[in-house]
Design a protein around this motif. Structure first.
Motif, PDB file in Angstrom:
ATOM      1  N   ASP A  62      39.595  48.992  46.868  1.00 50.47           N
ATOM      2  CA  ASP A  62      38.523  48.010  47.032  1.00 50.47           C
ATOM      3  C   ASP A  62      38.180  47.465  45.646  1.00 50.47           C
ATOM      4  OD1 ASP A  62      36.086  46.665  47.326  1.00 50.47           O
ATOM      5  OD2 ASP A  62      35.497  47.939  49.010  1.00 50.47           O
ATOM      6  N   PRO A  63      38.410  46.179  45.429  1.00 50.18           N
ATOM      7  CA  PRO A  63      38.197  45.634  44.087  1.00 50.18           C
ATOM      8  C   PRO A  63      36.730  45.700  43.648  1.00 50.18           C
ATOM      9  CG  PRO A  63      38.621  43.867  45.656  1.00 50.18           C
ATOM     10  CD  PRO A  63      38.883  45.169  46.373  1.00 50.18           C
ATOM     11  N   LEU A  64      35.820  45.641  44.617  1.00 52.88           N
ATOM     12  CA  LEU A  64      34.402  45.689  44.278  1.00 52.88           C
ATOM     13  C   LEU A  64      34.037  47.078  43.778  1.00 52.88           C
ATOM     14  CD1 LEU A  64      31.760  44.247  44.196  1.00 52.88           C
ATOM     15  CD2 LEU A  64      31.680  44.310  46.696  1.00 52.88           C
ATOM     16  N   ARG A  65      34.484  48.096  44.468  1.00 51.08           N
ATOM     17  CA  ARG A  65      34.252  49.462  44.005  1.00 51.08           C
ATOM     18  C   ARG A  65      35.024  49.716  42.711  1.00 51.08           C
ATOM     19  NH1 ARG A  65      29.465  50.800  45.880  1.00 51.08           N
ATOM     20  NH2 ARG A  65      29.338  50.726  48.150  1.00 51.08           N
TER      21      ARG A  65
ATOM     22  N   GLN B 147      34.691  56.346  43.037  1.00 45.90           N
ATOM     23  CA  GLN B 147      34.243  55.232  43.891  1.00 45.90           C
ATOM     24  C   GLN B 147      35.304  54.698  44.847  1.00 45.90           C
ATOM     25  OE1 GLN B 147      30.637  54.314  43.413  1.00 45.90           O
ATOM     26  NE2 GLN B 147      31.149  56.338  42.625  1.00 45.90           N
ATOM     27  N   LEU B 148      36.563  55.002  44.596  1.00 45.24           N
ATOM     28  CA  LEU B 148      37.638  54.709  45.537  1.00 45.24           C
ATOM     29  C   LEU B 148      38.613  55.875  45.438  1.00 45.24           C
ATOM     30  CD1 LEU B 148      39.577  53.710  43.161  1.00 45.24           C
ATOM     31  CD2 LEU B 148      39.025  51.409  43.889  1.00 45.24           C
TER      32      LEU B 148
ATOM     33  N   GLN C   3      33.026  48.238  39.849  1.00 45.20           N
ATOM     34  CA  GLN C   3      31.934  49.127  39.472  1.00 45.20           C
ATOM     35  C   GLN C   3      32.466  50.331  38.699  1.00 45.20           C
ATOM     36  OE1 GLN C   3      30.294  49.503  43.510  1.00 45.20           O
ATOM     37  NE2 GLN C   3      28.468  48.432  42.805  1.00 45.20           N
TER      38      GLN C   3
END
Lengths: 465, 465
Positions: free
Chosen positions: B350-353, B325-326, B356
């Motif tokens: 990316d902390p959001l990715r 995801q990253l 997840q």
């Protein structure tokens, strides 16, 4: 003032309870350092409690923020429009997987693309999305090289030899192609982008670079009215250096330039310089890439900084990232690549960040935040001028367009001391170049924040005199 | 089978109502094409309705997916654990802005880092996060060059000349440094990564590249027991080619290799080859970068494909992205860069990715999806072998590790015809190389999907014989 944006419940001021970073941040850093290099971290930020232009950190300190995560926060922390879209389910469609946007995007991606298209610079209606500023620059370079070679072949396709030799990195004529950039420029850190970056040795040491040329940048001296002659002579000599570089090498495919040099120390050139540069490049058939990664998305008082130049012919490529939440570049219609899969990758951006961007662009438009930022910037610059008049032994060169402002300290050590001291007073600021303090607040930064920032900065300067 | 992962309410089968892509997808493409190049898009995917291993598209068609957004879907579409974390507010802290993770990360980022550290390859406990596979590779190259130059200087710092000359892309000795890569390799598309990529001319044409060397890759022929002699001779000659390349050039800082060549056509070498390669590189003091962007995160039946090799000494760097995801790379402790800000950028991931990803890694661990994928892969490969026995005039070279499988068509046109035909029957598959069909299903892919995929593929092959 009633026309200024208001974030409900935003802190009224700063509140400092510990050293910054405090013990909670340091404990997090110690855990973090086991696996990643956490030495550069200023503090650990409470992501839920931060609001508007104010950071709340892990120790409960409240700081006013003029650094904005290196210019990457468009509408402040936890803007109500962003949170209510999130809580209202507007992004739920993006929750279940990360797609390859060039293969199977969700329909919502088309809405996002249309939202982004509304801020396309005049004359550059089409765009590629990627994930970061470096990738934006790398892909703009590729698009420029592809367009340059297509033109050089008279529109014809490549030969079998070209195809075969490209596989061993030896396509005839191609490795001689170059990007021209300016001293002090920052365009990213991957190997292509880094070859055009000229900010600091620490960014470039020990990394192979393409043998691309560099020309001086006409960093204007401020105040402008005291340096009219010097500035204009410098701009003329820099234009001449560009001319000489193009004369010396017919393989320069493009020039890349920041509207305001960011990492390089907030160095400004005049709109007249950029107009002359554009005309020169056009006359030579060299593409113009305007790198708006740091300047884009409203902070300079126009959505794109280059809009303020009054160009008669738009740039060929305009890169973006940071406040835009993902990366990419806009391009002129004629630079569309005829063949598929030449400018391509797996993710091609991020629909979730794109969906947030669509909300952000809506807030910017509805609240007229670009015009607001222009007005706020005038107040900020006036305050910085006042401050340097008060501390002429310490501060000079106050300058800015919109809130994209900076001021110089008398030397690097003093700059570092001021940035360090002001953080302890509650202002998160950052440096640029070797002696500048840069301002990169979000677009919701308003008069009340300007006053507070200037008060804190003044207090910090007083301690280091 | 009761031990197989089950996604509640997952479709029981495919359902094709229109041509694929259908009129709704084509209408979206027409809107999309105004601003972006939408020609490569297979279909527009209904992101909410897709579930498990099944795509639902904008026309309401339901397809079984073995392409997985170019190997980038780890636990299928809309996994209940991911959706319930989202709906339960587990990611809400990440809703209000995108941080610069190297400057002011939220405390939650440290939890994510610890979650990622649990899947660190043996011997590589530390890692850098970025956003994509290309950035992962670019930064691993930089880390390798930095470590190489530090060693060459005997641990001493650079000179003032080095620093000064690096600013004009002319640091002594540095532009001669090279990355060695294999024919058929794919390592990304930015200018540094692309210089090591050797997959297809269309990826490389008209883009300047570093003069880095390339050596042949020992693509094994299958079935292995019929090609023992040829395969082993080929591996020996490729190792000799690496030896010769290192003999010829003392400036090769690192070799980069995929565990299985992905874009290059699912080309496999043996664990013995990789062990010998590792030993050779170590003896020469050349760093080994294992590029696990496509193979990583469980699809090969081990979390990292290189874990199956039985190396006595771990690789120096391991890159990742796609299912993760990253992007990022793991590195050996001794390759930590002493100076700050040399491997750095604004977002650093990316902390959001990342949040997840932490949920995804938890699902993979709790449901033992890597072991499951190993078992599923055996069934898939057995089925592909059966299929090629049934259609020996069309199919050959069935091969795979875990569910990371492929089979060859007799020629490129037949491959394209099969991939096109099978999509109309309800199977989303993709090609690799010039004649391979690749399987990159998510880790929740199970026996029932294997049977269905093989049935559809068989039906498609029957139509193109």
């Amino acid at each position: 003032m009633s026309t200024e944006p208001v974030i409900p419940n935003e802190p009224q001021g700063v509140s400092i309870l510990t050293r910054v970073p405090g013990p909670a941040s340091e404990a997090l850093r110690a855990r973090h350092q086991h696996f990643q290099d956490a030495r550069t971290i200023h503090l650990y930020q409470d992501a839920r409690k931060s609001l508007g232009s104010f950071i709340v950190d892990a120790d409960g300190n409240t700081l006013l923020d003029v650094y904005g995560h290196i210019a990457a926060v468009p509408i402040g922390y936890n803007h109500p429009a962003l949170l209510s879209a999130w809580k209202g389910g507007a992004f739920d469609w993006a929750a279940g997987f990360r797609p390859a946007l060039g293969i199977m995007p969700p329909p919502e991606w088309v809405d996002i693309v249309e939202a982004i298209s509304k801020v396309a610079p005049v004359g550059l209606p089409r765009f590629v999305t990627v994930t970061t500023g470096s990738e934006a620059v790398e892909n703009a370079f590729k698009a420029a090289f592809i367009a340059f070679m297509r033109r050089r072949r008279g529109g014809a396709s490549w030969s079998e030899d070209d195809a075969r030799l490209s596989m061993i990195n030896a396509q005839p004529g191609v490795n001689e192609l170059k990007i021209l950039s300016f001293e002090g420029a920052f365009h990213g850190r991957s190997l292509g982008a880094l070859s055009a970056t000229r900010s600091k040795a620490i960014h470039k040491l020990d990394v192979p670079a393409f043998a691309w040329p560099v020309v001086p940048f006409p960093a204007n001296k401020f105040p402008l009215n005291e340096h009219v002659h010097d500035n204009s002579a410098l701009e003329a000599s820099c234009l001449q250096a560009v001319t000489d570089a193009l004369d010396a090498d017919g393989n320069i495919a493009a020039l890349i330039v920041e509207p305001i040099q960011g990492e390089g120390g907030d160095r400004h050139a005049s709109p007249a310089f950029f107009r002359a540069l554009r005309d020169l490049l056009k006359a030579r058939g060299v593409f113009m890439i305007v790198d708006e990664v740091q300047t884009g998305a409203g902070a300079t008082g126009t959505f794109w900084a280059h809009e303020a130049w009054g160009l008669t012919d738009p740039p060929d490529f305009v890169t973006f990232s940071k406040k835009m939440q993902l990366g990419g570049f806009f391009y002129r219609e004629e630079h569309a690549v005829p063949e598929t899969y030449r400018i391509f990758n797996t993710y091609l951006g991020d629909p979730l960040r794109g969906a947030q961007l669509a909300v952000i662009l809506d807030v910017i438009a509805k609240d007229d935040l670009v015009a607001h930022t222009k007005r706020t910037g005038e107040k900020l610059l006036a305050g910085l001028l006042e401050l340097q008049a008060r501390y002429p032994d310490v501060l000079s060169q106050a300058r800015g367009v919109g809130t994209h402002c900076a001021i110089d300290a008398r030397d690097p050590a003093t700059r570092d001391a001021i940035v360090g001291a002001v953080r302890q007073l509650g202002l998160e600021a950052g440096g640029s170049g070797d002696r500048s303090i840069r301002f990169r607040p979000p677009l919701v930064f308003a008069s009340r924040h300007v006053g507070l920032a200037l008060d804190l900065l003044s207090a910090a300067v007083a301690t280091v005199r």
